[in-house]
Design a protein around this motif. Structure first.
Motif, PDB file in Angstrom:
ATOM      1  N   ILE A 157      12.443  13.660 -25.971  1.00  0.00           N
ATOM      2  CA  ILE A 157      13.176  14.919 -25.957  1.00  0.00           C
ATOM      3  C   ILE A 157      12.467  15.931 -25.062  1.00  0.00           C
ATOM      4  O   ILE A 157      11.274  16.200 -25.228  1.00  0.00           O
ATOM      5  CB  ILE A 157      13.314  15.473 -27.390  1.00  0.00           C
ATOM      6  CG1 ILE A 157      14.062  14.455 -28.277  1.00  0.00           C
ATOM      7  CG2 ILE A 157      14.043  16.806 -27.387  1.00  0.00           C
ATOM      8  CD1 ILE A 157      14.110  14.846 -29.736  1.00  0.00           C
ATOM      9  N   THR A 158      13.226  16.487 -24.135  1.00  0.00           N
ATOM     10  CA  THR A 158      12.709  17.540 -23.256  1.00  0.00           C
ATOM     11  C   THR A 158      13.346  18.891 -23.543  1.00  0.00           C
ATOM     12  O   THR A 158      12.835  19.918 -23.087  1.00  0.00           O
ATOM     13  CB  THR A 158      12.966  17.175 -21.786  1.00  0.00           C
ATOM     14  OG1 THR A 158      14.388  16.992 -21.580  1.00  0.00           O
ATOM     15  CG2 THR A 158      12.241  15.875 -21.418  1.00  0.00           C
ATOM     16  N   GLN A 159      14.464  18.879 -24.299  1.00  0.00           N
ATOM     17  CA  GLN A 159      15.169  20.133 -24.559  1.00  0.00           C
ATOM     18  C   GLN A 159      15.867  20.080 -25.907  1.00  0.00           C
ATOM     19  O   GLN A 159      16.466  19.058 -26.281  1.00  0.00           O
ATOM     20  CB  GLN A 159      16.207  20.398 -23.451  1.00  0.00           C
ATOM     21  CG  GLN A 159      16.992  21.686 -23.647  1.00  0.00           C
ATOM     22  CD  GLN A 159      18.073  21.875 -22.600  1.00  0.00           C
ATOM     23  OE1 GLN A 159      18.215  21.050 -21.688  1.00  0.00           O
ATOM     24  NE2 GLN A 159      18.829  22.943 -22.717  1.00  0.00           N
ATOM     25  N   VAL A 160      15.763  21.185 -26.629  1.00  0.00           N
ATOM     26  CA  VAL A 160      16.519  21.394 -27.864  1.00  0.00           C
ATOM     27  C   VAL A 160      17.405  22.601 -27.631  1.00  0.00           C
ATOM     28  O   VAL A 160      16.918  23.716 -27.446  1.00  0.00           O
ATOM     29  CB  VAL A 160      15.592  21.632 -29.066  1.00  0.00           C
ATOM     30  CG1 VAL A 160      16.409  21.906 -30.327  1.00  0.00           C
ATOM     31  CG2 VAL A 160      14.686  20.428 -29.289  1.00  0.00           C
ATOM     32  N   GLU A 161      18.707  22.384 -27.605  1.00  0.00           N
ATOM     33  CA  GLU A 161      19.630  23.473 -27.296  1.00  0.00           C
ATOM     34  C   GLU A 161      19.585  24.546 -28.385  1.00  0.00           C
ATOM     35  O   GLU A 161      19.248  24.280 -29.547  1.00  0.00           O
ATOM     36  CB  GLU A 161      21.047  22.934 -27.126  1.00  0.00           C
ATOM     37  CG  GLU A 161      21.195  22.035 -25.900  1.00  0.00           C
ATOM     38  CD  GLU A 161      22.644  21.646 -25.642  1.00  0.00           C
ATOM     39  OE1 GLU A 161      23.518  22.016 -26.472  1.00  0.00           O
ATOM     40  OE2 GLU A 161      22.910  20.973 -24.617  1.00  0.00           O
ATOM     41  N   ALA A 162      19.937  25.756 -27.999  1.00  0.00           N
ATOM     42  CA  ALA A 162      19.731  26.937 -28.842  1.00  0.00           C
ATOM     43  C   ALA A 162      20.439  26.829 -30.185  1.00  0.00           C
ATOM     44  O   ALA A 162      19.896  27.229 -31.218  1.00  0.00           O
ATOM     45  CB  ALA A 162      20.196  28.187 -28.095  1.00  0.00           C
ATOM     46  N   GLY A 163      21.642  26.315 -30.229  1.00  0.00           N
ATOM     47  CA  GLY A 163      22.407  26.291 -31.476  1.00  0.00           C
ATOM     48  C   GLY A 163      22.258  25.011 -32.269  1.00  0.00           C
ATOM     49  O   GLY A 163      23.036  24.781 -33.204  1.00  0.00           O
TER      50      GLY A 163
END
Length: 462
Positions: free
Chosen positions: A130-136
């Motif tokens: 995982i490189t990104q966890v979206e805001a919502g």
């Protein structure tokens, strides 16, 4: 006659489909782990509460993959090849409480992944890519308690999406062993007190600066386990060289010029205290914080009753006063634990936390019932043993035992022999009052023949 047969065939067919042949079904648990699955079985038991499909080759899950499992609470999909999840993959599975997606190949955690899982309590996403966890992503997970994102490649995280009202139960957020370097420390300081206590940031590439050190300095002062358990693993890099790092919790000389006292603002102010109380007694817990406003709202988090507000109290033994003081009229042992009061100033958008560690003690038993009773019993036993061993038996006349009754013994009286050699003139029916038993030998006459006395009858001594 054909209808019952069709019904029986349908029941048999339904029973065969209830548990796939490659799975093991026990009660409400279905295990399809290590079965070489490349996709989900077509029919899974609708009564399943726990489903284990770990250690397979699943690479994608589409919409409604678990729509026929409304009772599902525990789902383990670790050690697969999952790279993404389709929209609505958990539709009709809103009862999920434990979701394990660790050790897969997820790259981006999109905000639609966990929609509808408002009952989810544990989310495991460690050891992915995982490189990104979206805001919502975590917005709708209002029951979330623990989230694990360690062993990934994260460079940033949406801390601002975690608030008191949106995640009231979140007590662990593991972001260790990632690639975090510069964090939005103002957003970190605005996190709820429980989240800060359970925020793991060790084994990252944090850059040494006063903002970073100020936050960790206050956390270390409060004795948070996340720092105490991994003291050596908390490092930061200096001078822009990733090879030059220091263990800043052990060596603080680099930060002597930092003003740590003023770096942390009110939202993370925590006042600690310990309270001891005996079971059955009443106790009052104040919510004194650094906020001086008169227009404050108070919320208590208790270990046994959850969140307590003035509008949610339904227990007559608990009271919450307008100044934030929490009163428990009759404490019990299960009331022990950490009580957290959060004071919120809505006008100034500030909050402060008060923590009270309550220990309820059982009433001490009276010492007479234990020590003195045991000592008295040992003393009495010792005296009885000494009397038995060393006291001589009584020899006085009053203690003499009565003689045993005499046993009658048959004796020989020669005077009775006259009746043997001379004929008796006494009548046969007259009986003597004092008789003896005589045992007579046969007499041999001159001719050598045996002569036996005539009228001899044995009489038993009376």
């Amino acid at each position: 006659s054909l209808c019952p047969l069709l019904v029986l065939l349908c029941l048999i067919h339904g029973a065969e489909e209830s548990c796939p042949s490659i799975c093991l079904c026990v009660s409400d648990t279905v295990s399809c782990s290590s079965s070489g699955l490349a996709k989900l079985p077509l029919s899974l038991p609708s009564f399943s509460v726990t489903l284990d499909i770990s250690h397979n080759h699943l690479s994608w899950l589409g919409a409604g993959s678990f729509k026929r499992m409304p009772r599902l609470e525990n789902l383990r999909m670790t050690h697969n090849q999952l790279g993404s999840l389709g929209h609505g993959v958990f539709r009709n599975a809103s009862g999920l409480r434990h979701l394990d997606l660790s050790s897969n190949k997820l790259h981006v955690v999109e905000q639609h992944y966990f929609q509808g899982l408002w009952r989810l309590e544990e989310l495991l996403l460690f050891n992915n890519k995982i490189t990104q966890v979206e805001a919502g992503t975590l917005s709708g997970l209002s029951s979330l308690k623990k989230a694990y994102f360690s062993l990934n490649q994260l460079t940033h995280f949406p801390f601002f999406s975690i608030q008191d009202h949106s995640h009231p139960f979140l007590s662990m957020l593991d972001l260790s062993s990632n690639r975090l370097s510069r964090l939005p420390w103002e957003d970190v300081k605005a996190l709820p007190g429980l989240v800060q206590r359970g925020l793991y940031l060790h084994n990252n590439s944090l850059i040494c600066d006063c903002s970073m050190y100020s936050v960790f300095w206050h956390w270390d002062l409060r004795g948070y386990d996340a720092l105490k358990d991994f003291t050596d693993e908390h490092t930061c890099t200096t001078y822009g060289n990733p090879r030059v790092f220091i263990r800043f919790l052990q060596h603080s000389r680099f930060f002597h010029n930092c003003t740590v006292e003023s770096a942390v603002s009110l939202p993370v102010t925590v006042l600690l205290s310990n309270v001891l109380v005996s079971e059955g007694e009443g106790v009052r817990l104040d919510c004194q914080t650094s906020l001086s406003s008169t227009d404050l709202s108070f919320t208590w988090l208790s270990p046994s009753k959850g969140y307590i507000t003035q509008t949610s109290i339904n227990d007559t033994l608990i009271s919450l006063f307008p100044n934030g003081t929490l009163e428990i009229q009759a404490t019990k042992v299960n009331d022990s634990g950490l009580y957290v009061c959060t004071a919120v100033d809505i006008k100034q958008a500030l909050n402060a936390t008060r923590e009270v560690n309550v220990t309820v003690l059982l009433p001490a038993a009276e010492s007479f019932n234990t020590g003195y009773t045991t000592l008295l019993g040992c003393l009495v036993t010792t005296i009885c043993i000494l009397i038995y061993l060393y006291m001589t038996p009584c020899r006085c006349s009053c203690c003499k035992q009565p003689k045993p009754p005499a046993i009658p013994i048959a004796t020989y009286n020669p005077s009775t022999l006259a009746s043997v050699f001379s004929p008796s003139t006494r009548p046969q029916h007259k009986i003597q009052t004092d008789k003896r038993v005589a045992f007579m030998e046969p007499i041999i006459n001159e001719e050598g023949t045996e002569w036996i006395p005539e009228a001899i009858s044995p009489v038993l001594a009376q």
